[in-house]
Design a protein around this motif. Structure first.
Motif, PDB file in Angstrom:
ATOM      1  N   HIS A  76       0.825  -1.206   0.000  1.00 15.67           N
ATOM      2  CA  HIS A  76       0.000   0.000   0.000  1.00 15.67           C
ATOM      3  C   HIS A  76       0.862   1.261   0.000  1.00 15.67           C
ATOM      4  CE1 HIS A  76      -3.759  -2.087   0.113  1.00 15.67           C
ATOM      5  NE2 HIS A  76      -3.424  -2.743   1.214  1.00 15.67           N
ATOM      6  N   GLU A  77       1.971   1.234   0.720  1.00 17.50           N
ATOM      7  CA  GLU A  77       2.896   2.367   0.700  1.00 17.50           C
ATOM      8  C   GLU A  77       3.469   2.564  -0.701  1.00 17.50           C
ATOM      9  OE1 GLU A  77       3.985   4.689   3.093  1.00 17.50           O
ATOM     10  OE2 GLU A  77       2.175   3.953   4.064  1.00 17.50           O
ATOM     11  N   ALA A  78       3.866   1.473  -1.344  1.00 15.93           N
ATOM     12  CA  ALA A  78       4.418   1.561  -2.705  1.00 15.93           C
ATOM     13  C   ALA A  78       3.367   2.084  -3.674  1.00 15.93           C
ATOM     14  CB  ALA A  78       4.928   0.190  -3.155  1.00 15.93           C
ATOM     15  N   THR A  79       2.139   1.618  -3.535  1.00 15.08           N
ATOM     16  CA  THR A  79       1.049   2.068  -4.401  1.00 15.08           C
ATOM     17  C   THR A  79       0.831   3.569  -4.260  1.00 15.08           C
ATOM     18  OG1 THR A  79      -0.017  -0.086  -4.253  1.00 15.08           O
ATOM     19  CG2 THR A  79      -1.402   1.752  -4.935  1.00 15.08           C
ATOM     20  N   ARG A  80       0.798   4.046  -3.008  1.00 13.83           N
ATOM     21  CA  ARG A  80       0.617   5.490  -2.781  1.00 13.83           C
ATOM     22  C   ARG A  80       1.776   6.285  -3.370  1.00 13.83           C
ATOM     23  NH1 ARG A  80      -1.993   3.712   1.785  1.00 13.83           N
ATOM     24  NH2 ARG A  80      -0.148   3.522   3.078  1.00 13.83           N
ATOM     25  N   ALA A  81       2.993   5.793  -3.202  1.00 15.01           N
ATOM     26  CA  ALA A  81       4.164   6.498  -3.720  1.00 15.01           C
ATOM     27  C   ALA A  81       4.125   6.596  -5.237  1.00 15.01           C
ATOM     28  CB  ALA A  81       5.443   5.794  -3.268  1.00 15.01           C
ATOM     29  N   VAL A  82       3.751   5.520  -5.893  1.00 17.27           N
ATOM     30  CA  VAL A  82       3.704   5.513  -7.360  1.00 17.27           C
ATOM     31  C   VAL A  82       2.551   6.385  -7.867  1.00 17.27           C
ATOM     32  CG1 VAL A  82       3.283   4.055  -9.371  1.00 17.27           C
ATOM     33  CG2 VAL A  82       4.856   3.291  -7.587  1.00 17.27           C
ATOM     34  N   GLU A  83       1.397   6.305  -7.203  1.00 16.29           N
ATOM     35  CA  GLU A  83       0.233   7.089  -7.630  1.00 16.29           C
ATOM     36  C   GLU A  83       0.496   8.588  -7.568  1.00 16.29           C
ATOM     37  OE1 GLU A  83      -2.869   5.753  -5.040  1.00 16.29           O
ATOM     38  OE2 GLU A  83      -3.409   4.078  -6.339  1.00 16.29           O
ATOM     39  N   THR A  84       1.282   9.018  -6.584  1.00 17.79           N
ATOM     40  CA  THR A  84       1.496  10.460  -6.421  1.00 17.79           C
ATOM     41  C   THR A  84       2.787  10.944  -7.068  1.00 17.79           C
ATOM     42  OG1 THR A  84       2.574  10.127  -4.279  1.00 17.79           O
ATOM     43  CG2 THR A  84       0.182  10.495  -4.263  1.00 17.79           C
ATOM     44  N   ALA A  85       3.535  10.053  -7.689  1.00 20.88           N
ATOM     45  CA  ALA A  85       4.805  10.452  -8.310  1.00 20.88           C
ATOM     46  C   ALA A  85       4.549  11.520  -9.372  1.00 20.88           C
ATOM     47  CB  ALA A  85       5.498   9.249  -8.942  1.00 20.88           C
ATOM     48  N   GLY A  86       5.205  12.640  -9.251  1.00 20.86           N
ATOM     49  CA  GLY A  86       5.073  13.722 -10.211  1.00 20.86           C
ATOM     50  C   GLY A  86       3.878  14.621  -9.974  1.00 20.86           C
ATOM     51  N   ALA A  87       2.906  14.155  -9.218  1.00 19.29           N
ATOM     52  CA  ALA A  87       1.712  14.961  -8.981  1.00 19.29           C
ATOM     53  C   ALA A  87       1.925  15.946  -7.831  1.00 19.29           C
ATOM     54  CB  ALA A  87       0.516  14.065  -8.680  1.00 19.29           C
TER      55      ALA A  87
END
Length: 191
Positions: A76-87
Motif C-alpha cells: 500500500h505504501e508503494a502504491t501510494r508512492a507511485v500514484e502520487t509520483a510527479g503529482a
C-alpha cells in the motif's frame, strides 16, 4: 507474489471461514480456496487446517501472519508512492484519533490543503497506542492523539482540549444525577 493472495490470507486469518472471506472480498468460495492453495504451493506448507469445525491456522500460517501484514503495508505504501509520483512535491502521512475524525478531519484537512497545496496527504484514523508505534517506526509524520508516549527525537505539542457532555434522559441538572443511575465511562489517564 500477488498482493491479492496476501489480502485473502489476512482476511481468512480474521474470519477463519472460507465462505465469509469470499463474501467480504466479493469473490466466490472457490476463488478463496484457489488463492490459499496458490499461497500454500509457494511455501510448500499448509497455512490452514480445514475441517467441519472451521478453519484454523497452522504453525506455518501463524508464522506468516506478521510477514503478510508487513507485505500488505509495504504494498500500500508503494502504491501510494507511485500514484502520487510527479503529482506532488512531497507527501505527508498523518494519524488522527478516532474521536476527533468525525468533528475535525474535514475542516482541518482543508486548512492543511490550503497551506500545503503541493503536498500529498495520507490520513489514517486510529487509536493513540497504534499511532505512537507508527510515529516511532516512522510510518507517520504527524499524529493528533490523546495519549502520547514520549519518544526521543519526536516533538510533542499540546494543541487543545476536548470536552465531553454527559447525556441523560432522567435528569436535567448534574446535581440530580444519582450514583445508581450513572454509567461511568473509563477513559485513558490523559482524561
Amino acid at each position: 507474489m500477488q498482493i491479492v493472495l496476501i489480502e485473502t490470507f489476512l482476511d481468512l486469518m480474521e474470519t477463519r471461514n472460507f465462505n465469509r472471506t469470499a463474501e467480504r472480498l466479493n469473490v466466490t468460495q472457490s476463488t478463496v480456496t484457489h488463492r490459499i492453495n496458490a499461497l500454500e504451493a509457494q511455501f510448500a506448507r499448509k497455512l490452514f487446517a480445514r475441517n467441519k469445525g472451521g478453519t484454523q491456522p497452522t504453525a506455518a500460517g501463524l508464522r506468516f501472519l506478521d510477514h503478510a501484514k508487513a507485505l500488505q503495508h509495504q504494498w500500500h505504501e508503494a502504491t501510494r508512492a507511485v500514484e502520487t509520483a510527479g503529482a506532488y512535491e512531497r507527501s505527508m502521512r498523518i494519524g488522527l484519533q478516532h474521536d476527533l475524525a468525525a468533528h475535525y478531519a474535514g475542516e482541518w484537512l482543508a486548512a492543511v490543503r490550503r497551506e500545503l497545496p503541493a503536498t500529498s496527504i495520507y490520513l489514517e484514523v486510529d487509536y493513540s497506542s497504534q499511532m505512537n508505534r507508527d510515529l516511532g517506526a516512522g510510518d507517520l509524520d504527524l499524529a493528533i492523539l490523546f495519549t502520547p508516549h514520549y519518544l526521543p527525537d519526536l516533538h510533542y505539542e499540546r494543541i487543545g482540549d476536548m470536552h465531553y457532555e454527559m447525556v441523560s434522559n432522567q435528569v436535567r441538572r448534574i446535581e440530580d444525577v444519582r450514583p445508581d443511575d450513572y454509567i461511568q465511562a473509563v477513559y485513558s489517564p490523559a482524561f
